[in-house]
Design an enzyme around this catalytic site. Sequence first.
Site, short mmCIF file in Angstrom:
data_model
loop_
_atom_site.label_atom_id
_atom_site.label_comp_id
_atom_site.label_asym_id
_atom_site.label_seq_id
_atom_site.Cartn_x
_atom_site.Cartn_y
_atom_site.Cartn_z
N ASP A 298 144.19 49.78 69.60
CA ASP A 298 144.27 51.19 70.01
C ASP A 298 145.50 51.86 69.40
O ASP A 298 146.61 51.70 69.89
CB ASP A 298 144.34 51.26 71.55
CG ASP A 298 144.36 52.70 72.04
OD1 ASP A 298 144.09 53.63 71.25
OD2 ASP A 298 144.65 52.90 73.25
N LYS A 305 149.66 57.23 68.96
CA LYS A 305 150.69 56.69 69.84
C LYS A 305 152.01 56.57 69.08
O LYS A 305 152.00 56.41 67.86
CB LYS A 305 150.30 55.26 70.28
CG LYS A 305 149.21 55.19 71.31
CD LYS A 305 148.98 53.72 71.70
CE LYS A 305 147.85 53.60 72.71
NZ LYS A 305 148.10 54.26 73.97
N ASP A 316 144.24 45.62 73.96
CA ASP A 316 143.48 46.65 74.67
C ASP A 316 142.03 46.22 74.94
O ASP A 316 141.18 47.04 75.27
CB ASP A 316 143.54 47.97 73.89
CG ASP A 316 143.46 49.19 74.80
OD1 ASP A 316 143.57 49.03 76.02
OD2 ASP A 316 143.26 50.30 74.27
N ASP A 375 143.45 59.45 72.57
CA ASP A 375 144.05 58.22 73.09
C ASP A 375 143.47 57.85 74.46
O ASP A 375 143.70 56.76 74.96
CB ASP A 375 145.57 58.40 73.17
CG ASP A 375 146.30 57.07 73.30
OD1 ASP A 375 145.66 56.02 73.09
OD2 ASP A 375 147.51 57.09 73.60
N GLU A 377 140.61 56.87 75.06
CA GLU A 377 139.36 56.37 74.46
C GLU A 377 138.64 55.36 75.35
O GLU A 377 137.43 55.20 75.28
CB GLU A 377 139.63 55.76 73.08
CG GLU A 377 140.09 54.28 73.08
CD GLU A 377 141.43 54.04 73.76
OE1 GLU A 377 142.19 55.01 73.91
OE2 GLU A 377 141.70 52.89 74.16
N ARG A 379 138.03 55.29 78.57
CA ARG A 379 137.06 55.86 79.50
C ARG A 379 135.81 56.33 78.77
O ARG A 379 134.72 56.38 79.33
CB ARG A 379 137.71 56.99 80.32
CG ARG A 379 138.16 58.17 79.52
CD ARG A 379 139.17 59.03 80.26
NE ARG A 379 140.50 58.43 80.28
CZ ARG A 379 141.57 59.01 80.84
NH1 ARG A 379 141.47 60.18 81.41
NH2 ARG A 379 142.74 58.41 80.80
N1 BES Z 1 145.17 51.44 76.11
C1 BES Z 1 145.86 52.53 76.65
C2 BES Z 1 146.49 52.24 78.01
C3 BES Z 1 147.58 51.21 78.05
C4 BES Z 1 148.90 51.58 77.98
C5 BES Z 1 147.28 49.88 78.22
C6 BES Z 1 149.90 50.63 78.05
C7 BES Z 1 148.27 48.91 78.29
C8 BES Z 1 149.58 49.30 78.20
C9 BES Z 1 144.91 53.70 76.83
O1 BES Z 1 143.88 53.80 75.92
C10 BES Z 1 145.73 54.95 76.69
O2 BES Z 1 146.18 55.20 75.62
N2 BES Z 1 145.89 55.67 77.79
C11 BES Z 1 146.63 56.87 77.78
C12 BES Z 1 145.83 57.89 78.54
C13 BES Z 1 146.29 59.29 78.39
C14 BES Z 1 146.10 59.80 77.00
C15 BES Z 1 145.51 60.15 79.36
C16 BES Z 1 147.95 56.60 78.50
O3 BES Z 1 147.96 55.84 79.47
O4 BES Z 1 148.96 57.13 78.07
ZN ZN Z 2 143.28 52.10 75.04
MN MN Z 3 144.36 54.84 74.16
#
Ligand code: BES
Ligand code: ZN
Ligand code: MN
Length: 533
Positions: A298, A305, A316, A375, A377, A379
């Site tokens: 991811d 990111k 991920d 990001d 993604e 859901r």
């Molecule tokens: N895979 C990430 C979530 C994540 C973060 C998993 C840290 C493990 C450790 C997910 O896809 C993501 O990027 N989530 C974003 C959501 C936001 C854009 C609403 C997040 O948590 O920042």
């Molecule tokens: Zn993710």
């Molecule tokens: Mn993500």
Amino acid sequence: MPVYQIFIQIFEHARIKPFLCGQFGSPRFNRDMTIIITDQNTPVAQVIPLVQDERLKEILAGLAQRAGVDAATLQQDFRAEPKEGLILYPAGQPDSRLYLLGLGKKCSFSDLQAAFRSFSHRFKAKLPQNIGIDLRQFPVADIPRLTEAVLTGISLGLYEIGRRFRTGTEDKPVPEFSADHSQVTILVPSEAVFAAHPAIQRAQAFAGAAKNILDLMNAPGNFKTPLMLADWVTEQGRECGFKVRTVHVEDIEKEGLGALYAVGKGSPNPPVLLLLEYGEKSASTPVFGLVGKGITFDTGGISLKPSANMHYMKSDMGGAAAVLGAFMVAAQLKLPVRLIGAIPAAENMVDGIAVKPGDVITTYSGKTVEVTDTDAEGRLVLADALAYLLKEETPGVLIDLATLTGSIIRAIGTQAAGLFTSSDELAAALTTSGDACGERLWRMPMWEEYGSDLKSDVADLRNYTGKPMAESISAAKFLEHFTAAHPVWAHLDIAGMAFADSEFAQTKSATAYGIRLLTEFVEHWTATHSSTD
Ligand code: BES
Ligand code: ZN
Ligand code: MN
């Protein structure tokens, strides 16, 4: 050539690349590690787990006498703190060793497993080929479960994180105990010998699956693209005894899995949807639906990111890993249940043809989504997998697991995964299973109001609220739209649990969280419900 044709060609190219799945191990582990459960004598090298209770002093006095050392000094030095280790070498008894292992005040399943994992990890280079473990001080009724914890812990402690990609490891001599043909003898009270026996097979199934899942989770993104994952899962299905069907990118597009397609289309490694099936359909067999987020890497996509910790995003696919592990264990233990699984796998990449913020996509359910953040993604791919699974069959219980949000880590840290469900009964059952095996869950609210921020001006929903608050709850509310109002559905946000700091690696690494939780929940639910519908 129109752009979409180039896209398909790149995908075709990726498909014929050699897959490296053969490098992952077999699900059956340590087949040559002989395990004996007995009430007789054990090998001269013996591990003695010790709880900090009123009997400690007396037990230490007995051990001091056995080893020919001063009791008072031993009692002073060894406090049975969690994971504390001390070796005694009984005088005049060649090869004899007494490994005292501290367990702290209580002795739950997870405490014992953790203590023995730590022990075998720290001492494996020096342990002789035959070791005995004395569990005779524990209550007879607890012995089967404690035996399982000990054996699982020992096996997990032998896991080598650097085994697959470090060079030069073949030249090093394999420590005696890690080598094949090592022997573990569990010494138990006579009344417990028979009841403890199934613990051997259970521990082998759990630890075997977990070690494979650790390899998969720790593997870098370039060794587990969605197609490589598909091959690996297919192989595991063959070995363990569950069916696997791979929906490839052409069909993902054709069948209208628009969300999975959108997330995967920025990568030359095409997405896949893996459909898993264990156990036959029958009126009396309870059916569990398990869905796991399988983002093999991811980057965040166009909503990129920051780079600092991005390498951790190879993990991920922790939700997928938990689901896979549960299938492996259930199939090996031949649990009397039916499991149906869906794993949407994709690489979330940055590219000229990647999905863009603001794009509107049509999901498999027919609902349209404005992708306000690429990001978010997880859901999206889960939305399609949930809807697809439910279209094929309605399970009595539906659970999805995902490393979904950083927000759940900010909220409850790394001691529990977030549990989201409207079913009190399911919440209670999952929490009980989590507490029993130490893979804990903490329930989060799902009030309707949390869903209102997901309204989009241009589509049915948007995938990100735009507000930096309660993000893990918004994500759960988003998923709810794709569960066809299933009354017994739970979403587990395992972002803080799947990949974590530990004593077993320099940086964050895989934990195999969720395998035991899911399996024991399935067993427990089946035992308490004659039918899940
Ligand atoms: N895979 C990430 C979530 C994540 C973060 C998993 C840290 C493990 C450790 C997910 O896809 C993501 O990027 N989530 C974003 C959501 C936001 C854009 C609403 C997040 O948590 O920042
Ligand atoms: Zn993710
Ligand atoms: Mn993500």
